[in-house]
Design an enzyme around this catalytic site. Structure first.
Site, PDB file in Angstrom:
ATOM      1  N   CYS A   1      -1.296   6.063   1.636  1.00  0.00           N
ATOM      2  CA  CYS A   1      -1.985   6.514   0.597  1.00  0.00           C
ATOM      3  C   CYS A   1      -1.225   7.577  -0.298  1.00  0.00           C
ATOM      4  O   CYS A   1      -1.664   8.338   1.321  1.00  0.00           O
ATOM      5  CB  CYS A   1      -3.122   6.200  -0.358  1.00  0.00           C
ATOM      6  SG  CYS A   1      -3.486   3.787  -0.973  1.00  0.00           S
ATOM      7  N   ASN A   7      -7.103   8.428  -0.295  1.00  0.00           N
ATOM      8  CA  ASN A   7      -6.455   8.105   1.274  1.00  0.00           C
ATOM      9  C   ASN A   7      -7.014   8.010   2.519  1.00  0.00           C
ATOM     10  O   ASN A   7      -7.959   8.306   2.547  1.00  0.00           O
ATOM     11  CB  ASN A   7      -5.356   9.714   1.174  1.00  0.00           C
ATOM     12  CG  ASN A   7      -4.585   8.872   2.678  1.00  0.00           C
ATOM     13  OD1 ASN A   7      -4.050  10.079   3.499  1.00  0.00           O
ATOM     14  ND2 ASN A   7      -4.446   7.783   2.691  1.00  0.00           N
ATOM     15  N   GLY A   8      -6.963   6.362   2.891  1.00  0.00           N
ATOM     16  CA  GLY A   8      -7.618   6.716   3.370  1.00  0.00           C
ATOM     17  C   GLY A   8      -8.050   4.857   3.365  1.00  0.00           C
ATOM     18  O   GLY A   8      -8.332   4.136   2.573  1.00  0.00           O
ATOM     19  N   TYR A  36       5.074   8.536  11.954  1.00  0.00           N
ATOM     20  CA  TYR A  36       5.616   7.442  11.392  1.00  0.00           C
ATOM     21  C   TYR A  36       5.421   7.708   9.556  1.00  0.00           C
ATOM     22  O   TYR A  36       6.335   7.983   9.000  1.00  0.00           O
ATOM     23  CB  TYR A  36       5.323   5.633  11.618  1.00  0.00           C
ATOM     24  CG  TYR A  36       6.184   5.169   9.955  1.00  0.00           C
ATOM     25  CD1 TYR A  36       7.275   5.063   9.648  1.00  0.00           C
ATOM     26  CD2 TYR A  36       5.199   4.645   8.848  1.00  0.00           C
ATOM     27  CE1 TYR A  36       7.782   4.608   8.276  1.00  0.00           C
ATOM     28  CE2 TYR A  36       5.968   3.900   7.835  1.00  0.00           C
ATOM     29  CZ  TYR A  36       7.253   3.740   7.903  1.00  0.00           C
ATOM     30  OH  TYR A  36       7.341   3.034   7.328  1.00  0.00           O
ATOM     31  N   GLY A  96       3.008   5.476  -0.913  1.00  0.00           N
ATOM     32  CA  GLY A  96       3.016   4.318  -1.177  1.00  0.00           C
ATOM     33  C   GLY A  96       4.160   4.223  -2.205  1.00  0.00           C
ATOM     34  O   GLY A  96       3.846   4.929  -3.262  1.00  0.00           O
TER      35      GLY A  96
HETATM   36  P1  AMP Z   1       7.960  -4.139  12.486  1.00  0.00           P
HETATM   37  O1  AMP Z   1       9.657  -4.790  11.936  1.00  0.00           O
HETATM   38  O2  AMP Z   1       7.072  -5.390  11.900  1.00  0.00           O
HETATM   39  O3  AMP Z   1       8.105  -4.363  13.959  1.00  0.00           O
HETATM   40  O4  AMP Z   1       7.995  -2.564  11.780  1.00  0.00           O
HETATM   41  C1  AMP Z   1       8.390  -1.323  12.351  1.00  0.00           C
HETATM   42  C2  AMP Z   1       9.180  -0.851  11.732  1.00  0.00           C
HETATM   43  O5  AMP Z   1       8.506  -0.388  10.636  1.00  0.00           O
HETATM   44  C3  AMP Z   1       9.384   0.504  12.712  1.00  0.00           C
HETATM   45  O6  AMP Z   1      11.513   0.633  11.677  1.00  0.00           O
HETATM   46  C4  AMP Z   1       8.751   1.697  11.377  1.00  0.00           C
HETATM   47  O7  AMP Z   1       9.652   2.600  11.106  1.00  0.00           O
HETATM   48  C5  AMP Z   1       8.131   0.733  10.423  1.00  0.00           C
HETATM   49  N1  AMP Z   1       7.315   0.161  10.622  1.00  0.00           N
HETATM   50  C6  AMP Z   1       5.775   1.526  11.353  1.00  0.00           C
HETATM   51  N2  AMP Z   1       4.689   1.844  11.482  1.00  0.00           N
HETATM   52  C7  AMP Z   1       4.573   1.160   9.605  1.00  0.00           C
HETATM   53  C8  AMP Z   1       3.842   0.959   8.470  1.00  0.00           C
HETATM   54  N3  AMP Z   1       2.883   1.859   8.280  1.00  0.00           N
HETATM   55  N4  AMP Z   1       3.776   0.596   7.074  1.00  0.00           N
HETATM   56  C9  AMP Z   1       5.617   0.145   7.098  1.00  0.00           C
HETATM   57  N5  AMP Z   1       6.593   0.055   7.840  1.00  0.00           N
HETATM   58  C10 AMP Z   1       6.070   0.738   8.945  1.00  0.00           C
END
Ligand code: AMP
Length: 477
Positions: A8, A109-110, A249, A34
């Site tokens: 968040c 947030n958290g 990220y 978010g």
């Molecule tokens: P996946 O497709 O499940 O392997 O997720 C990896 C992709 O999701 C990468 O392109 C990341 O940039 C992105 N990503 C990494 N962490 C998160 C997160 N917490 N929430 C949403 N997307 C994420």
């Protein structure tokens, strides 16, 4: 099904005649943290006002009617990301409650790693919860504290909760900011003329022209009043351990953490990845947008250029692709398309910031081959995510994490990449400016990669060992 969630975003402003409008702008800058709901609570010296909505800030907190309903010189705001089932309006923050000391608004947030445990105890002794959010636990603890003033009540409550939290709290003549003892979640202080501002990231200060003052320290409470800022440090002093995922990220590339932009941090992750790599190819292409800074860092290191081999459609709303796994995987195609003439007959390095379930990588690698790529060498600018998170990143089910089920070769096969490489944990720490990971007290919260949790995940353990579970606790972040 479990899926990775973003965190968040929180914001707060004290002593500004445009408090609600500035909060809406701050939340807009924090929208990446978010997208499912947003809310603002204001105080005009007499009354509190609250507006909460599902959806994006820009679609809800526009000029005119809604902002007119939020008078007052101080405000807090919140952007929420939740699993779809729990995205009920009642869970949308900031929360507001009338205590015997007066009103209180709170944005979080958290994620508290012992909220379920505390909640069960509170319910047993008569507390009635209105929401399924862990944040309400904090409100209930404050409400039940026998201390006489709000700061003491807050401190007493903070000693009971565990996990990752950055809070903005509005009580009548005060704006309060809090960061958890490890500083897992971020919170910064800014100043706009005579107004103090609190925000999850510095990009929210930029949008309103506020100057960065400093970060709230780990374990610190800042109390902002007409007399300025008072700092309270109730916890025993310890070194901070911020969440490494903010760098990899979550945070916006233009946000600054410890005097360095997140963009620069990510370029360094890419450069370190290049140092650990030997492969020569025709092209280096990023997964947009998440892999762009790391790709630039990687390419700079080996003196090559980055090419945009994948084009992202920026008009795909996240909520549009959320509901089911089937639509979600289809969503990757909605979001990305291959720049075919560029990749045809080429062997290429494809770079992304992280790999979670592998959904993105599988789709993109397949699309690249379908567009004529000869070889796809996938490189990830962070280590394999093997362990779930309980402090706000929220990867609840370990068996959803590709790297917890398969070794590197197994993942490579699953993704159908020519080769697959992850940044090592050592490389991750080097790129963050640390000589190496301090094994007795790691400089970052990095359990997703190492399995080493700074705070005991009480609720997760209970879930594992106990059948006596309340069923309605949401997995909010
Ligand atoms: P996946 O497709 O499940 O392997 O997720 C990896 C992709 O999701 C990468 O392109 C990341 O940039 C992105 N990503 C990494 N962490 C998160 C997160 N917490 N929430 C949403 N997307 C994420």
């Amino acid at each position: 099904m479990a899926r990775l969630k973003e965190e968040c975003g929180v914001f707060g402003i004290f002593n500004s005649k445009d408090a609600a409008a500035l909060t809406a702008l701050g939340l807009h800058a924090l929208q990446h943290r978010g997208q499912e709901a947003c809310g603002i609570v204001t105080f005009d010296g007499l009354n509190y006002y609250a507006e909460r909505r599902l959806g994006l800030v820009g679609d809800n907190f526009t000029k005119g009617k809604i902002l007119e309903k939020l008078p007052g010189n101080s405000a807090i705001g919140h952007n929420r990301y939740s699993t779809s089932g729990n995205n009920l309006i009642k869970n949308v923050q900031p929360f507001f409650a009338e205590l015997h000391t007066g009103g209180i608004g709170i944005a979080h947030n958290g994620n508290l790693s012992n909220a379920r445990h505390i909640r069960r105890e509170l319910v047993k002794t008569g507390s009635i919860f209105q929401t399924t959010s862990d944040t309400e636990t904090i409100v209930q603890l404050i409400a039940r504290s026998k201390r006489s003033n709000i700061i003491d009540k807050l401190i007493e409550s903070l000693f009971k909760i565990q996990g990752g939290y950055a809070l903005t709290i509005l009580v009548e003549n005060k704006l309060i900011g809090v960061r958890d003892p490890f500083g897992i979640r971020p919170l910064v202080i800014g100043k706009l003329n005579k107004s103090y501002v609190l925000a999850s990231e510095t990009c929210a200060l930029d949008i309103i022209g506020a100057k960065f003052v400093r970060s709230v320290e780990n374990g610190e409470i800042v109390v902002i009043t007409n007399n300025g800022i008072e700092s309270i440090k109730p916890f025993p002093k310890m070194k901070e351990r911020p969440c490494i995922f903010e760098y990899i990220y979550f945070s916006r590339p233009d946000s600054i953490i410890k005097n360095i932009s997140v963009y620069e941090h990510r370029k360094m992750l890419g450069a370190e990845l290049a140092k650990e790599s030997t492969i020569e190819t025709d092209l280096i292409i990023p997964v947009p947008d998440s892999g762009v800074p790391a790709s630039i860092g990687y390419a700079e290191k080996i003196k090559k250029n980055v090419e945009l081999g994948i084009i992202r459609n920026h008009y795909v709303g996240r909520t549009f692709i959320e509901p089911t796994q089937q639509i979600r995987s289809f969503g990757v195609k909605l979001k990305h398309n291959i720049n075919k003439s560029l990749v045809k007959n080429k062997s290429l390095i494809l770079i992304d910031d992280s790999l979670v379930r592998g959904t993105t990588s599988v789709k993109i690698v397949k699309m690249l081959y379908e567009s004529g790529a000869k070889e796809v060498h996938l490189k990830i600018a962070s280590p394999p995510i093997k362990y779930p998170d309980y402090y706000g990143v929220d990867t609840p089910d370990q068996n959803e994490l590709l790297a917890s089920k398969l070794d590197i070769e197994g993942m490579r096969k699953f993704i159908s990449a020519t080769t697959l490489q992850f940044l090592s944990v050592e490389g991750l720490y080097k790129s963050m400016g640390c000589e190496k990971r301090n094994s007795s007290y790691p400089q970052f919260t990095d359990h997703c990669f190492t399995g080493e949790y700074p705070v005991e995940p009480v609720d997760a353990k209970e879930k594992y060992f106990s059948n006596d579970q309340p069923s309605l606790i949401s997995k909010k972040n």
